[in-house]
Design a protein around this motif. Structure first.
Motif, PDB file in Angstrom:
ATOM      1  N   TYR A 283      16.027   6.535   7.571  1.00  0.00           N
ATOM      2  CA  TYR A 283      15.101   7.524   7.015  1.00  0.00           C
ATOM      3  C   TYR A 283      15.818   8.829   6.674  1.00  0.00           C
ATOM      4  O   TYR A 283      16.570   9.375   7.483  1.00  0.00           O
ATOM      5  CB  TYR A 283      13.995   7.851   8.018  1.00  0.00           C
ATOM      6  N   SER A 284      15.530   9.333   5.485  1.00  0.00           N
ATOM      7  CA  SER A 284      15.893  10.706   5.142  1.00  0.00           C
ATOM      8  C   SER A 284      14.779  11.626   5.638  1.00  0.00           C
ATOM      9  O   SER A 284      13.739  11.159   6.124  1.00  0.00           O
ATOM     10  CB  SER A 284      16.034  10.847   3.623  1.00  0.00           C
ATOM     11  N   GLU A 285      14.985  12.917   5.502  1.00  0.00           N
ATOM     12  CA  GLU A 285      13.928  13.866   5.882  1.00  0.00           C
ATOM     13  C   GLU A 285      12.671  13.607   5.067  1.00  0.00           C
ATOM     14  O   GLU A 285      11.552  13.597   5.605  1.00  0.00           O
ATOM     15  CB  GLU A 285      14.413  15.300   5.664  1.00  0.00           C
ATOM     16  N   ASP A 286      12.837  13.382   3.770  1.00  0.00           N
ATOM     17  CA  ASP A 286      11.689  13.098   2.908  1.00  0.00           C
ATOM     18  C   ASP A 286      10.954  11.841   3.366  1.00  0.00           C
ATOM     19  O   ASP A 286       9.719  11.795   3.360  1.00  0.00           O
ATOM     20  CB  ASP A 286      12.135  12.920   1.453  1.00  0.00           C
ATOM     21  N   ASP A 287      11.715  10.816   3.733  1.00  0.00           N
ATOM     22  CA  ASP A 287      11.099   9.564   4.186  1.00  0.00           C
ATOM     23  C   ASP A 287      10.245   9.791   5.430  1.00  0.00           C
ATOM     24  O   ASP A 287       9.115   9.298   5.524  1.00  0.00           O
ATOM     25  CB  ASP A 287      12.177   8.522   4.506  1.00  0.00           C
ATOM     26  N   LEU A 288      10.797  10.520   6.380  1.00  0.00           N
ATOM     27  CA  LEU A 288      10.063  10.784   7.623  1.00  0.00           C
ATOM     28  C   LEU A 288       8.760  11.519   7.339  1.00  0.00           C
ATOM     29  O   LEU A 288       7.695  11.134   7.840  1.00  0.00           O
ATOM     30  CB  LEU A 288      10.928  11.610   8.579  1.00  0.00           C
ATOM     31  N   LEU A 289       8.828  12.551   6.534  1.00  0.00           N
ATOM     32  CA  LEU A 289       7.630  13.347   6.266  1.00  0.00           C
ATOM     33  C   LEU A 289       6.631  12.575   5.410  1.00  0.00           C
ATOM     34  O   LEU A 289       5.414  12.727   5.576  1.00  0.00           O
ATOM     35  CB  LEU A 289       8.022  14.671   5.609  1.00  0.00           C
ATOM     36  N   ASP A 290       7.126  11.727   4.518  1.00  0.00           N
ATOM     37  CA  ASP A 290       6.230  10.873   3.729  1.00  0.00           C
ATOM     38  C   ASP A 290       5.459   9.907   4.625  1.00  0.00           C
ATOM     39  O   ASP A 290       4.243   9.737   4.477  1.00  0.00           O
ATOM     40  CB  ASP A 290       7.029  10.068   2.695  1.00  0.00           C
ATOM     41  N   ILE A 291       6.170   9.252   5.546  1.00  0.00           N
ATOM     42  CA  ILE A 291       5.499   8.253   6.385  1.00  0.00           C
ATOM     43  C   ILE A 291       4.534   8.932   7.354  1.00  0.00           C
ATOM     44  O   ILE A 291       3.477   8.381   7.688  1.00  0.00           O
ATOM     45  CB  ILE A 291       6.528   7.368   7.130  1.00  0.00           C
ATOM     46  N   ILE A 292       4.854  10.141   7.784  1.00  0.00           N
ATOM     47  CA  ILE A 292       3.927  10.892   8.639  1.00  0.00           C
ATOM     48  C   ILE A 292       2.636  11.182   7.876  1.00  0.00           C
ATOM     49  O   ILE A 292       1.529  10.981   8.397  1.00  0.00           O
ATOM     50  CB  ILE A 292       4.585  12.196   9.131  1.00  0.00           C
ATOM     51  N   GLU A 293       2.768  11.653   6.640  1.00  0.00           N
ATOM     52  CA  GLU A 293       1.569  11.947   5.844  1.00  0.00           C
ATOM     53  C   GLU A 293       0.774  10.668   5.571  1.00  0.00           C
ATOM     54  O   GLU A 293      -0.466  10.677   5.601  1.00  0.00           O
ATOM     55  CB  GLU A 293       1.959  12.626   4.531  1.00  0.00           C
ATOM     56  N   TYR A 294       1.462   9.581   5.315  1.00  0.00           N
ATOM     57  CA  TYR A 294       0.776   8.303   5.072  1.00  0.00           C
ATOM     58  C   TYR A 294      -0.004   7.865   6.310  1.00  0.00           C
ATOM     59  O   TYR A 294      -1.176   7.483   6.217  1.00  0.00           O
ATOM     60  CB  TYR A 294       1.796   7.235   4.681  1.00  0.00           C
TER      61      TYR A 294
ATOM     62  N   ASP B  33       0.830  -1.207   0.000  1.00  0.00           N
ATOM     63  CA  ASP B  33       0.000   0.000   0.000  1.00  0.00           C
ATOM     64  C   ASP B  33       0.865   1.258   0.000  1.00  0.00           C
ATOM     65  O   ASP B  33       0.571   2.228  -0.709  1.00  0.00           O
ATOM     66  CB  ASP B  33      -0.920  -0.005   1.220  1.00  0.00           C
ATOM     67  N   ILE B  34       1.945   1.234   0.772  1.00  0.00           N
ATOM     68  CA  ILE B  34       2.864   2.377   0.798  1.00  0.00           C
ATOM     69  C   ILE B  34       3.550   2.536  -0.552  1.00  0.00           C
ATOM     70  O   ILE B  34       3.694   3.654  -1.068  1.00  0.00           O
ATOM     71  CB  ILE B  34       3.901   2.214   1.925  1.00  0.00           C
ATOM     72  N   LEU B  35       3.960   1.433  -1.141  1.00  0.00           N
ATOM     73  CA  LEU B  35       4.625   1.491  -2.444  1.00  0.00           C
ATOM     74  C   LEU B  35       3.691   2.073  -3.501  1.00  0.00           C
ATOM     75  O   LEU B  35       4.099   2.896  -4.329  1.00  0.00           O
ATOM     76  CB  LEU B  35       5.094   0.096  -2.855  1.00  0.00           C
ATOM     77  N   LEU B  36       2.425   1.672  -3.457  1.00  0.00           N
ATOM     78  CA  LEU B  36       1.458   2.158  -4.444  1.00  0.00           C
ATOM     79  C   LEU B  36       1.094   3.626  -4.228  1.00  0.00           C
ATOM     80  O   LEU B  36       0.822   4.350  -5.187  1.00  0.00           O
ATOM     81  CB  LEU B  36       0.189   1.304  -4.397  1.00  0.00           C
TER      82      LEU B  36
ATOM     83  N   LYS C  93       7.543   4.399  -2.735  1.00  0.00           N
ATOM     84  CA  LYS C  93       8.833   4.183  -2.085  1.00  0.00           C
ATOM     85  C   LYS C  93       8.864   2.819  -1.414  1.00  0.00           C
ATOM     86  O   LYS C  93       7.868   2.385  -0.832  1.00  0.00           O
ATOM     87  CB  LYS C  93       9.085   5.250  -1.009  1.00  0.00           C
ATOM     88  N   LYS C  94      10.033   2.197  -1.484  1.00  0.00           N
ATOM     89  CA  LYS C  94      10.301   1.013  -0.681  1.00  0.00           C
ATOM     90  C   LYS C  94      11.029   1.438   0.600  1.00  0.00           C
ATOM     91  O   LYS C  94      11.429   2.584   0.754  1.00  0.00           O
ATOM     92  CB  LYS C  94      11.176   0.027  -1.456  1.00  0.00           C
ATOM     93  N   TYR C  95      11.183   0.484   1.494  1.00  0.00           N
ATOM     94  CA  TYR C  95      12.021   0.634   2.689  1.00  0.00           C
ATOM     95  C   TYR C  95      11.522   1.714   3.659  1.00  0.00           C
ATOM     96  O   TYR C  95      12.308   2.398   4.300  1.00  0.00           O
ATOM     97  CB  TYR C  95      13.475   0.911   2.287  1.00  0.00           C
ATOM     98  N   LEU C  96      10.195   1.848   3.737  1.00  0.00           N
ATOM     99  CA  LEU C  96       9.597   2.706   4.759  1.00  0.00           C
ATOM    100  C   LEU C  96       8.915   1.881   5.847  1.00  0.00           C
ATOM    101  O   LEU C  96       8.782   2.339   6.980  1.00  0.00           O
ATOM    102  CB  LEU C  96       8.568   3.658   4.131  1.00  0.00           C
ATOM    103  N   TRP C  97       8.488   0.680   5.488  1.00  0.00           N
ATOM    104  CA  TRP C  97       7.737  -0.186   6.402  1.00  0.00           C
ATOM    105  C   TRP C  97       8.326  -1.585   6.367  1.00  0.00           C
ATOM    106  O   TRP C  97       8.676  -2.052   5.285  1.00  0.00           O
ATOM    107  CB  TRP C  97       6.266  -0.226   5.963  1.00  0.00           C
ATOM    108  N   PRO C  98       8.458  -2.236   7.520  1.00  0.00           N
ATOM    109  CA  PRO C  98       8.081  -1.816   8.872  1.00  0.00           C
ATOM    110  C   PRO C  98       8.942  -0.652   9.381  1.00  0.00           C
ATOM    111  O   PRO C  98      10.150  -0.604   9.117  1.00  0.00           O
ATOM    112  CB  PRO C  98       8.311  -3.071   9.719  1.00  0.00           C
ATOM    113  N   ILE C  99       8.328   0.235  10.111  1.00  0.00           N
ATOM    114  CA  ILE C  99       9.012   1.432  10.584  1.00  0.00           C
ATOM    115  C   ILE C  99      10.201   1.080  11.467  1.00  0.00           C
ATOM    116  O   ILE C  99      11.292   1.653  11.325  1.00  0.00           O
ATOM    117  CB  ILE C  99       8.015   2.353  11.320  1.00  0.00           C
ATOM    118  N   GLU C 100      10.022   0.133  12.374  1.00  0.00           N
ATOM    119  CA  GLU C 100      11.103  -0.240  13.291  1.00  0.00           C
ATOM    120  C   GLU C 100      12.334  -0.750  12.536  1.00  0.00           C
ATOM    121  O   GLU C 100      13.466  -0.566  12.977  1.00  0.00           O
ATOM    122  CB  GLU C 100      10.616  -1.317  14.267  1.00  0.00           C
ATOM    123  N   LEU C 101      12.102  -1.374  11.394  1.00  0.00           N
ATOM    124  CA  LEU C 101      13.203  -1.954  10.626  1.00  0.00           C
ATOM    125  C   LEU C 101      13.985  -0.904   9.848  1.00  0.00           C
ATOM    126  O   LEU C 101      15.217  -0.971   9.757  1.00  0.00           O
ATOM    127  CB  LEU C 101      12.647  -3.016   9.665  1.00  0.00           C
TER     128      LEU C 101
END
Length: 276
Positions: free
Chosen positions: A85-96, A65-68, A72-80
């Motif tokens: 995370y780059s700044e973009d990654d953090l803000l993307d996952i927050i918005e998601y 679902d995140i990829l679609l 982006k790959k490598y955002l989930w699982p968050i703990e892993l």
């Protein structure tokens, strides 16, 4: 107003200007885990029952679902993946996550093995309100100032002293004006906005001023009114030709122009509303 602690007041705190990205990511992960443990993502992602095992939520494959949606790959699982995370990654996952959070309202207690609540009823609106509040507390500690908005977008926080103009109601019923101003302010504040994005935002505000030119002529001196459009027309904002003056620091110049135009629009609209 939040308390300012001693080391911050006297200027010796090593993080006066905010925390580095990795420290903020760590704060985010702890807040996310708290929401997870309290059932705020059970509706979307499901949960684990000590008796029945994994109970699926509305989203069967979160990584997919995140990829679609985020591409982006490598955002989930968050703990892993959070440590990379780059700044973009953090803000993307927050918005998601803002799109998926929902506050648990009602359910049944599964006491066997101390499993806990099996939530069945959720409130998306309440969940988003609470998530936004907590996340903005986290983002408030970052050295680069962002905020999560009601629309679910992470935007740059306005420069100090200009906060009120973004939250102020636009004193107009004209959808053309309102939509142009909202589009310009969002574009200007959006994370990752380029110089061209910001120039377009200023251009949009200049177009609003052009639309309001009859009112400008009523409330400004002739020289001031001409100067407003001289800047837009001759400094690489609205036109692209060899007569444009562009030898300036675009980041500083466009920021000044944006706030100047936005303030002028609000002034003219308020003057107009008082005379109508």
């Amino acid at each position: 107003m939040s308390h300012v602690f001693y080391s911050q007041r006297i200027g010796v705190n090593p993080n006066l200007n905010g925390l580095e990205l990795q420290d903020v990511v760590e704060l985010f992960v702890r807040v996310f885990n708290q929401f997870m443990s309290e059932g705020y993502f059970d509706e979307a992602f499901g949960f684990n029952c000590v008796d029945a095992g994994p109970i699926t939520g509305n989203i069967k494959d979160v990584e997919l679902d995140i990829l679609l949606s985020v591409r982006k790959k490598y955002l989930w699982p968050i703990e892993l993946y959070c440590k990379s995370y780059s700044e973009d990654d953090l803000l993307d996952i927050i918005e998601y996550l803002y799109q998926k959070v929902s506050k648990p309202i009602d359910g049944v207690m599964h006491s066997w093995g101390e499993c806990g609540m099996h939530w069945e009823k959720f409130s998306k609106e309440d969940g988003q309100i609470e998530f936004k509040e907590k996340i903005n507390t986290v983002l408030g500690h970052y050295r680069v100032k962002f905020e999560l908005t009601d629309s679910g977008e992470v935007l740059h926080i306005p420069e100090k002293g200009f906060e009120a103009i973004f939250s102020a109601e636009i004193p107009s019923q004209d959808k053309n004006i309102i939509n142009r101003i909202n589009a310009a302010t969002t574009s200007f504040r959006r994370h990752g906005a380029s110089i061209d994005n910001r120039r377009q935002a200023v251009r949009d505000l200049a177009d609003v001023l052009e639309y309001l030119r009859p009112q400008l002529q009523e409330h400004l001196t002739t020289k001031d009114e001409k100067d407003i459009f001289n800047i837009a027309n001759n400094f690489g904002i609205r036109h692209h030709n060899d007569r444009q003056k562009t030898d300036y620091d675009a980041a500083i110049w466009l920021s000044w122009m944006f706030y100047f135009y936005l303030s002028t629009i609000h002034m003219v609209l308020r003057k107009k509303s008082h005379t109508d």
